[in-house]
Design a protein around this motif. Structure first.
Motif, PDB file in Angstrom:
ATOM      1  N   LEU A  20       0.838  -1.198   0.000  1.00 18.28           N
ATOM      2  CA  LEU A  20       0.000   0.000   0.000  1.00 18.28           C
ATOM      3  C   LEU A  20       0.879   1.256   0.000  1.00 18.28           C
ATOM      4  CD1 LEU A  20      -2.841   1.305   0.249  1.00 18.28           C
ATOM      5  CD2 LEU A  20      -2.589   1.105   2.733  1.00 18.28           C
ATOM      6  N   GLN A  21       0.576   2.178  -0.943  1.00 16.93           N
ATOM      7  CA  GLN A  21       1.397   3.382  -1.070  1.00 16.93           C
ATOM      8  C   GLN A  21       0.624   4.682  -0.832  1.00 16.93           C
ATOM      9  OE1 GLN A  21       4.751   3.327  -1.568  1.00 16.93           O
ATOM     10  NE2 GLN A  21       4.607   1.068  -1.457  1.00 16.93           N
ATOM     11  N   ASN A  22      -0.629   4.689  -1.216  1.00 16.71           N
ATOM     12  CA  ASN A  22      -1.327   5.980  -1.145  1.00 16.71           C
ATOM     13  C   ASN A  22      -2.832   5.753  -1.091  1.00 16.71           C
ATOM     14  OD1 ASN A  22      -1.636   8.721  -1.043  1.00 16.71           O
ATOM     15  ND2 ASN A  22      -1.316   9.073  -3.232  1.00 16.71           N
ATOM     16  N   TYR A  23      -3.536   6.803  -0.607  1.00 11.54           N
ATOM     17  CA  TYR A  23      -5.000   6.841  -0.611  1.00 11.54           C
ATOM     18  C   TYR A  23      -5.454   8.051  -1.431  1.00 11.54           C
ATOM     19  CZ  TYR A  23      -4.933   3.558   3.344  1.00 11.54           C
ATOM     20  OH  TYR A  23      -4.738   2.482   4.158  1.00 11.54           O
ATOM     21  N   THR A  24      -6.574   7.913  -2.073  1.00 11.10           N
ATOM     22  CA  THR A  24      -7.214   9.040  -2.791  1.00 11.10           C
ATOM     23  C   THR A  24      -8.669   9.130  -2.382  1.00 11.10           C
ATOM     24  OG1 THR A  24      -7.755   7.650  -4.700  1.00 11.10           O
ATOM     25  CG2 THR A  24      -5.636   8.824  -4.744  1.00 11.10           C
ATOM     26  N   LEU A  25      -9.212  10.341  -2.413  1.00 11.67           N
ATOM     27  CA  LEU A  25     -10.599  10.591  -1.999  1.00 11.67           C
ATOM     28  C   LEU A  25     -11.356  11.226  -3.166  1.00 11.67           C
ATOM     29  CD1 LEU A  25     -12.516  10.465   0.489  1.00 11.67           C
ATOM     30  CD2 LEU A  25     -11.857  12.851   0.951  1.00 11.67           C
ATOM     31  N   SER A  26     -12.569  10.767  -3.280  1.00 16.04           N
ATOM     32  CA  SER A  26     -13.407  11.338  -4.349  1.00 16.04           C
ATOM     33  C   SER A  26     -13.626  12.844  -4.107  1.00 16.04           C
ATOM     34  CB  SER A  26     -14.745  10.605  -4.414  1.00 16.04           C
ATOM     35  OG  SER A  26     -15.419  10.725  -3.174  1.00 16.04           O
ATOM     36  N   ALA A  27     -13.857  13.557  -5.191  1.00 18.09           N
ATOM     37  CA  ALA A  27     -14.008  15.025  -5.091  1.00 18.09           C
ATOM     38  C   ALA A  27     -15.255  15.390  -4.280  1.00 18.09           C
ATOM     39  CB  ALA A  27     -14.099  15.621  -6.486  1.00 18.09           C
ATOM     40  N   ASN A  28     -15.063  16.355  -3.318  1.00 21.61           N
ATOM     41  CA  ASN A  28     -16.182  16.833  -2.504  1.00 21.61           C
ATOM     42  C   ASN A  28     -15.782  18.191  -1.957  1.00 21.61           C
ATOM     43  OD1 ASN A  28     -15.394  16.446   0.627  1.00 21.61           O
ATOM     44  ND2 ASN A  28     -14.409  14.859  -0.645  1.00 21.61           N
ATOM     45  N   ALA A  29     -16.760  18.868  -1.315  1.00 21.59           N
ATOM     46  CA  ALA A  29     -16.512  20.241  -0.851  1.00 21.59           C
ATOM     47  C   ALA A  29     -16.173  20.297   0.618  1.00 21.59           C
ATOM     48  CB  ALA A  29     -17.748  21.112  -1.124  1.00 21.59           C
ATOM     49  N   PHE A  30     -16.280  19.171   1.362  1.00 18.28           N
ATOM     50  CA  PHE A  30     -16.168  19.239   2.805  1.00 18.28           C
ATOM     51  C   PHE A  30     -14.843  18.653   3.347  1.00 18.28           C
ATOM     52  CE2 PHE A  30     -20.380  20.753   3.628  1.00 18.28           C
ATOM     53  CZ  PHE A  30     -21.159  20.269   2.572  1.00 18.28           C
ATOM     54  N   PHE A  31     -14.288  17.692   2.684  1.00 21.08           N
ATOM     55  CA  PHE A  31     -13.139  16.986   3.264  1.00 21.08           C
ATOM     56  C   PHE A  31     -12.000  16.859   2.251  1.00 21.08           C
ATOM     57  CE2 PHE A  31     -15.297  15.591   7.044  1.00 21.08           C
ATOM     58  CZ  PHE A  31     -16.639  15.467   6.666  1.00 21.08           C
ATOM     59  N   HIS A  32     -10.832  16.769   2.815  1.00 22.68           N
ATOM     60  CA  HIS A  32      -9.702  16.284   2.017  1.00 22.68           C
ATOM     61  C   HIS A  32      -9.004  15.161   2.828  1.00 22.68           C
ATOM     62  CE1 HIS A  32      -7.296  18.951   4.645  1.00 22.68           C
ATOM     63  NE2 HIS A  32      -6.280  18.118   4.347  1.00 22.68           N
ATOM     64  N   LEU A  33      -8.170  14.438   2.151  1.00 24.06           N
ATOM     65  CA  LEU A  33      -7.571  13.228   2.752  1.00 24.06           C
ATOM     66  C   LEU A  33      -6.122  13.489   3.141  1.00 24.06           C
ATOM     67  CD1 LEU A  33      -8.723  10.393   3.261  1.00 24.06           C
ATOM     68  CD2 LEU A  33      -7.531   9.624   1.197  1.00 24.06           C
ATOM     69  N   GLU A  90     -28.773  21.024   8.489  1.00 24.51           N
ATOM     70  CA  GLU A  90     -30.005  21.457   7.831  1.00 24.51           C
ATOM     71  C   GLU A  90     -29.806  21.582   6.322  1.00 24.51           C
ATOM     72  OE1 GLU A  90     -30.224  21.912  11.945  1.00 24.51           O
ATOM     73  OE2 GLU A  90     -28.762  22.853  10.577  1.00 24.51           O
ATOM     74  N   GLU A  91     -28.581  21.878   5.922  1.00 27.17           N
ATOM     75  CA  GLU A  91     -28.315  22.043   4.502  1.00 27.17           C
ATOM     76  C   GLU A  91     -28.002  20.706   3.850  1.00 27.17           C
ATOM     77  OE1 GLU A  91     -25.402  24.971   3.664  1.00 27.17           O
ATOM     78  OE2 GLU A  91     -25.110  24.335   1.589  1.00 27.17           O
ATOM     79  N   GLN A  92     -27.207  19.882   4.493  1.00 23.74           N
ATOM     80  CA  GLN A  92     -26.854  18.564   3.929  1.00 23.74           C
ATOM     81  C   GLN A  92     -26.627  17.599   5.099  1.00 23.74           C
ATOM     82  OE1 GLN A  92     -23.645  18.698   1.153  1.00 23.74           O
ATOM     83  NE2 GLN A  92     -23.642  16.452   0.771  1.00 23.74           N
ATOM     84  N   PRO A  93     -27.596  16.781   5.412  1.00 25.21           N
ATOM     85  CA  PRO A  93     -27.468  15.892   6.599  1.00 25.21           C
ATOM     86  C   PRO A  93     -26.510  14.706   6.372  1.00 25.21           C
ATOM     87  CG  PRO A  93     -29.558  15.535   5.490  1.00 25.21           C
ATOM     88  CD  PRO A  93     -28.907  16.678   4.778  1.00 25.21           C
ATOM     89  N   GLU A  94     -26.183  14.426   5.148  1.00 22.53           N
ATOM     90  CA  GLU A  94     -25.335  13.235   4.890  1.00 22.53           C
ATOM     91  C   GLU A  94     -24.404  13.513   3.719  1.00 22.53           C
ATOM     92  OE1 GLU A  94     -27.462   9.539   4.730  1.00 22.53           O
ATOM     93  OE2 GLU A  94     -25.919   8.589   3.494  1.00 22.53           O
ATOM     94  N   VAL A  95     -23.155  13.051   3.898  1.00 24.92           N
ATOM     95  CA  VAL A  95     -22.142  13.220   2.847  1.00 24.92           C
ATOM     96  C   VAL A  95     -21.608  11.831   2.491  1.00 24.92           C
ATOM     97  CG1 VAL A  95     -19.947  14.249   2.209  1.00 24.92           C
ATOM     98  CG2 VAL A  95     -21.552  15.505   3.682  1.00 24.92           C
ATOM     99  N   ASN A  96     -21.612  11.492   1.202  1.00 28.07           N
ATOM    100  CA  ASN A  96     -21.085  10.194   0.721  1.00 28.07           C
ATOM    101  C   ASN A  96     -19.748  10.399   0.006  1.00 28.07           C
ATOM    102  OD1 ASN A  96     -23.277   8.502   1.572  1.00 28.07           O
ATOM    103  ND2 ASN A  96     -24.512   9.436  -0.041  1.00 28.07           N
ATOM    104  N   LEU A  97     -18.762   9.642   0.437  1.00 28.14           N
ATOM    105  CA  LEU A  97     -17.417   9.755  -0.113  1.00 28.14           C
ATOM    106  C   LEU A  97     -16.917   8.372  -0.565  1.00 28.14           C
ATOM    107  CD1 LEU A  97     -15.876  11.991   2.709  1.00 28.14           C
ATOM    108  CD2 LEU A  97     -16.800  12.770   0.507  1.00 28.14           C
ATOM    109  N   THR A  98     -15.971   8.405  -1.455  1.00 26.93           N
ATOM    110  CA  THR A  98     -15.305   7.152  -1.897  1.00 26.93           C
ATOM    111  C   THR A  98     -13.805   7.310  -1.682  1.00 26.93           C
ATOM    112  OG1 THR A  98     -16.996   6.721  -3.569  1.00 26.93           O
ATOM    113  CG2 THR A  98     -14.862   5.597  -3.817  1.00 26.93           C
ATOM    114  N   ILE A  99     -13.240   6.374  -0.905  1.00 29.36           N
ATOM    115  CA  ILE A  99     -11.803   6.373  -0.654  1.00 29.36           C
ATOM    116  C   ILE A  99     -11.176   5.207  -1.428  1.00 29.36           C
ATOM    117  CG2 ILE A  99     -12.043   5.010   1.459  1.00 29.36           C
ATOM    118  CD1 ILE A  99      -9.611   6.501   2.537  1.00 29.36           C
ATOM    119  N   THR A 100     -10.065   5.464  -2.077  1.00 32.18           N
ATOM    120  CA  THR A 100      -9.379   4.451  -2.889  1.00 32.18           C
ATOM    121  C   THR A 100      -7.956   4.269  -2.373  1.00 32.18           C
ATOM    122  OG1 THR A 100     -10.695   5.060  -4.822  1.00 32.18           O
ATOM    123  CG2 THR A 100      -8.679   3.783  -5.209  1.00 32.18           C
ATOM    124  N   ALA A 101      -7.567   2.988  -2.140  1.00 31.58           N
ATOM    125  CA  ALA A 101      -6.202   2.662  -1.717  1.00 31.58           C
ATOM    126  C   ALA A 101      -5.437   2.138  -2.933  1.00 31.58           C
ATOM    127  CB  ALA A 101      -6.209   1.605  -0.614  1.00 31.58           C
TER     128      ALA A 101
END
Length: 818
Positions: free
Chosen positions: A167-180, A203-214
């Motif tokens: 394992l060398q690295n992780y990547t995160l799908s594009a989003n406005a709230f988090f970075h990896l 109230e604006e967005q109760p749930e955030v879905n992300l995809t993490i790739t190793a």
């Protein structure tokens, strides 16, 4: 452009893995090779014979084989070519797990002479495993009041490969709230954390879905993904805070299950349910979850399963504290496993030379073995020794390898096999040891000659035995084994070169039984001896000798022989007795011998028949005939006696002798062969007629006697030579055994010398009579008695009893009577 560069890098990596065969000699004792995993069975690794500096074919001639520390061999050796091949497809992950480098060790053992070489093959990893998330859909609950920059650790992916392929690295799908953000553990794979970049608003967005790739570093790279579901919680103003960011603990590996490792504490400034904190283990590897547990209320971290320093030295535990409002904080517990001496040394015997010849020289290699101790930091130094006083010793060869050699001489006859107890002990504490029993058989060599239990043997056989009769047995023991202990018996020829003993005795070469080949005759041979050799069946045979003496026992098979008076059937033997003889007058003596010995040769004399039983008597012991009374004019002129001579054998044998005794008025009268008194008158009145007849008869008798004596002399000489079979002892005097009758006081003769009776004729008062030998002179053995002669009381004036003996004790005839 990037795609082309990636393909070029991928092709170079694959090519380098396929050509990953190299020989590395780190020191003179270990040969090192390398190979890529997943190579097919039968793939070529290296040429061992070339690397060992051996000629082609030497490996097969010396019985080369591979010995592994475990029970499983991953390679095979072609003995004829010396090539080393992969035996089965190698999976580095199943062989070594996460250990890097992955090294497989084995030994190359040669025999005749016994020798071993250490070798190891390093298995290089290829990118055959993709990173995997154990939880494919992790759930995160994040309060909406979480400040920017907050970090949320995520479950790390697992990749069985190592190095660049891991394992060398992780990547995160594009989003406005988090970075990896990727972080490293002190021991373990990389893991990722979500970093909050934008404030959440439930109230604006109760749930955030992300995809993490190793993603791993292989060529081509492989990857694995997980879908993260982030639930935005309602406002909880305070997050629990741990007292420490990192907790450290040391735990001995022999700690029992349930032992306390560490206690973590966290506080929350909120009130009510938001202040209630619950502890739990965050996202951790399976090894951590199976080994540790945490109390949800107290924060005590305890052992759930056993620890093993040799497997895992440190653990990195993620601990989570969650308040009643769902807010949580994370901390780490670093657990260092303390090594204890809980593993005894392991002994691996690679080769044993058994059976071992008993004449093996000192320092002969008997066995090869290696030892190891899984406790690295404690008890790592191992001492090897043998239990008991044995003729063997342990010698180190190279690191952790030893040889068992002979230290003293071996003797199969004393000990035929050894159960050698090999003890391997570490330095502790506490001291742990392992005992391994090596059985070594001792093979026999021919180093012991046959041994007779007796210094010599004395056997007896009775004469007149049947041919081929068993007379005894000799036996020799050989302490060796098998053919070396098979004893063969044989007769040795005498040193004199006389082979006549082989005509008497035969021996069974297998069992040592002795047989008499011919009928024995005690009168010819009383005893003889010979030498028996016992030879074993070894390649270089050994032998020993023993002397056997055979004694022939006498049987009563010879009748007494009358020496005097002669019983040759020619002329009657007459003795003259004067009528004036006194009572007890010695008339004559019957002389007899017996060819037997001992009691069988003891003779007794008996008067069997006589003309006048009351006139004469016979001495029982010596055969002397004496008068019992005065002779009267009425007694017949001729007295005939029959004497019985009998031995004392069982059964007794006897012989009779006839004797004529003439009663005369005086020895001055000429001796005539008187006719039967019943047919002729006793007295002749005419003296002239009597004188003429006497002179004529005397002349005729003289000529006839000379002729007969000469013939009898020759006849008796031939007869006695055939009778006693004496071939080498007939020289000057008698040389017969001490079994003859002696004339004298004890009643037996010591020598069988025959005599004839002679009387002096003519006028005068001489009445001397003597026994004249007619056989050749035979020498007397030393220590025997003398032949004595007894004469009448009227001896010649110039002779006496002593003068009648020769210089050797024989009866000597005076010159005037020859």
């Amino acid at each position: 452009m990037a795609v082309a560069r990636r393909k070029l890098l991928q092709s170079r990596q694959v090519g380098s893995l396929l050509l990953l065969l190299c020989l590395s000699v780190g020191d003179a004792a270990t040969i090192r090779y390398s190979v890529a995993e997943e190579m097919e069975s039968g793939s070529f690794v290296a040429n061992v014979a070339k690397d060992l500096g051996l000629e082609v074919g030497k490996l097969a001639a010396r019985g080369a084989r591979l010995v592994s520390e475990g029970n499983r061999l991953h390679f095979r050796l072609h003995r004829k070519t010396g090539d080393l091949f992969v035996k089965e497809k190698l999976d580095r992950e199943s062989l070594c797990g996460k250990a890097d480098p992955c090294v497989l060790q084995f030994e190359i053992v040669l025999v005749e002479p016994l020798q071993s070489f250490r070798a190891e093959v390093r298995v290089f990893d290829i990118n055959d495993n993709a990173p995997v998330f154990l939880n494919k859909e992790p759930l995160l609950k994040i309060p909406e009041s979480t400040p920017l920059g907050s970090r949320f650790p995520l479950q790390g992916a697992q990749d069985l490969d190592v190095g660049l392929n891991g394992l060398q690295n992780y990547t995160l799908s594009a989003n406005a709230f988090f970075h990896l953000h990727t972080r490293f553990r002190s021991h373990g794979p990389k893991y990722a954390e979500l970093v909050l970049d934008k404030l959440l608003d439930r109230e604006e967005q109760p749930e955030v879905n992300l995809t993490i790739t190793a993603v791993d570093g292989g060529s081509p790279p492989k990857s694995g993904a997980a879908h993260i579901r982030v639930l935005v919680l309602d406002v909880n103003d305070h997050v629990p805070q741990f007292s420490r960011l990192v907790y450290r603990a040391q735990v001995p590996e022999d700690s029992a299950s349930g032992s306390l490792v560490a206690t973590v504490t966290a506080t929350d400034l909120d009130e009510g349910t938001n202040k209630e904190i619950t502890y739990s283990l965050a996202e951790n590897p399976d090894a951590v979850v199976q080994t540790f547990q945490i109390d949800a209320h107290t924060g005590e971290v305890r052992l759930r399963g056993p620890l093993d320093f040799e497997a895992v030295e440190t653990y990195d535990i993620d601990v989570r504290a969650t308040d009643g409002g769902g807010l949580s904080a994370h901390s780490k517990v670093l657990v260092e496993v303390v090594d204890v001496n809980d593993n005894p040394p392991e002994v691996m015997v690679s080769s044993v030379s058994s059976p071992l010849p008993e004449d093996s020289p000192l320092q002969t290699v008997v066995a090869l073995f290696t030892v190891r101790d899984r406790d690295i930091r404690v008890g790592g130094k191992i001492t090897c020794f043998l239990r008991g006083d044995l003729p063997f010793a342990v010698r180190p060869t190279f690191r952790n390898s030893y040889s068992l050699v002979t230290d003293r001489g071996l003797d199969r006859e004393e000990v035929s096999a050894y159960n050698i107890t090999l003890v391997a002990m570490d330095t502790g504490p506490p001291h742990l040891s392992t005992e391994t029993v090596i059985e070594v058989l001792i093979s026999d060599i021919n180093d012991n000659p046959p041994v007779f239990p007796e210094d010599s043997y004395v056997l007896t056989v009775r004469e007149n035995n049947s041919p081929a009769v068993f007379i005894g047995k000799v036996h020799a023991e050989d302490l060796d084994l098998g053919e070396n202990a098979q004893v063969t018996y044989s007769l040795l020829p005498p040193k004199s070169g006389d082979l006549s003993v082989f005509a008497y005795i035969s021996i069974n070469s297998d069992n040592g039984k002795l047989y008499a080949l011919r009928t024995m005759d005690y009168e010819a041979i009383q005893d003889f001896q010979f030498v028996v050799r016992a030879t074993d069946g070894g390649f270089l045979s050994l032998s020993s000798q023993v002397t056997v003496r055979v004694v022939v026992l006498d049987d009563n098979d010879n009748r007494p022989m009358i020496l005097y008076p002669l019983q040759n059937g020619t002329l009657p033997c007459n003795d003259l007795v004067p009528r004036s003889a006194e009572v007890g007058y010695l008339v004559t003596k019957v002389v007899a011998v017996d060819g037997d010995s001992g009691q069988n040769s003891w003779l007794s004399y008996h008067l069997l028949k006589s003309t006048d039983p009351g006139l004469f008597s016979v001495q029982r012991q010596n055969g002397e005939i004496r008068t019992l009374r005065q002779i009267s004019e009425r007694d017949p002129m001729m007295q005939k006696l029959i004497i019985l001579v009998q031995d004392h054998g069982q059964p007794a044998l006897s012989t009779t002798a006839s004797l004529n005794i003439l009663l005369v008025d005086g020895f001055s009268e000429p001796y005539l062969q008187f006719p039967d008194p019943s047919k002729h008158p006793r007295r002749v009145n005419t003296s002239t007629k009597y004188l003429v007849i006497s002179l004529a008869v005397l002349s005729f008798l003289f000529l006839f006697s000379v002729t007969v004596i000469f013939i009898v002399h020759i006849y008796q000489k031939i007869k006695y030579r055939e009778k006693f079979r004496i071939q080498e002892h007939f020289y000057d005097d008698c040389n017969f055994p001490n079994n003859l009758v002696q004339v004298g006081g004890n009643g037996s003769l010591s020598q069988p010398c025959p005599y004839e009776m002679c009387s002096a004729t003519g006028t005068g008062a001489s009445e001397f009579r003597f026994l004249k030998r007619f056989m050749p002179n035979f020498p007397f053995p030393q220590g025997t008695g003398e032949v004595k002669t007894e004469a009448g009381s009227n001896l010649p004036p110039d002779s006496d009893r002593n003068s009648s003996r020769g210089p050797e004790g024989h009866a000597r005839i005076p010159d005037e009577y020859m």
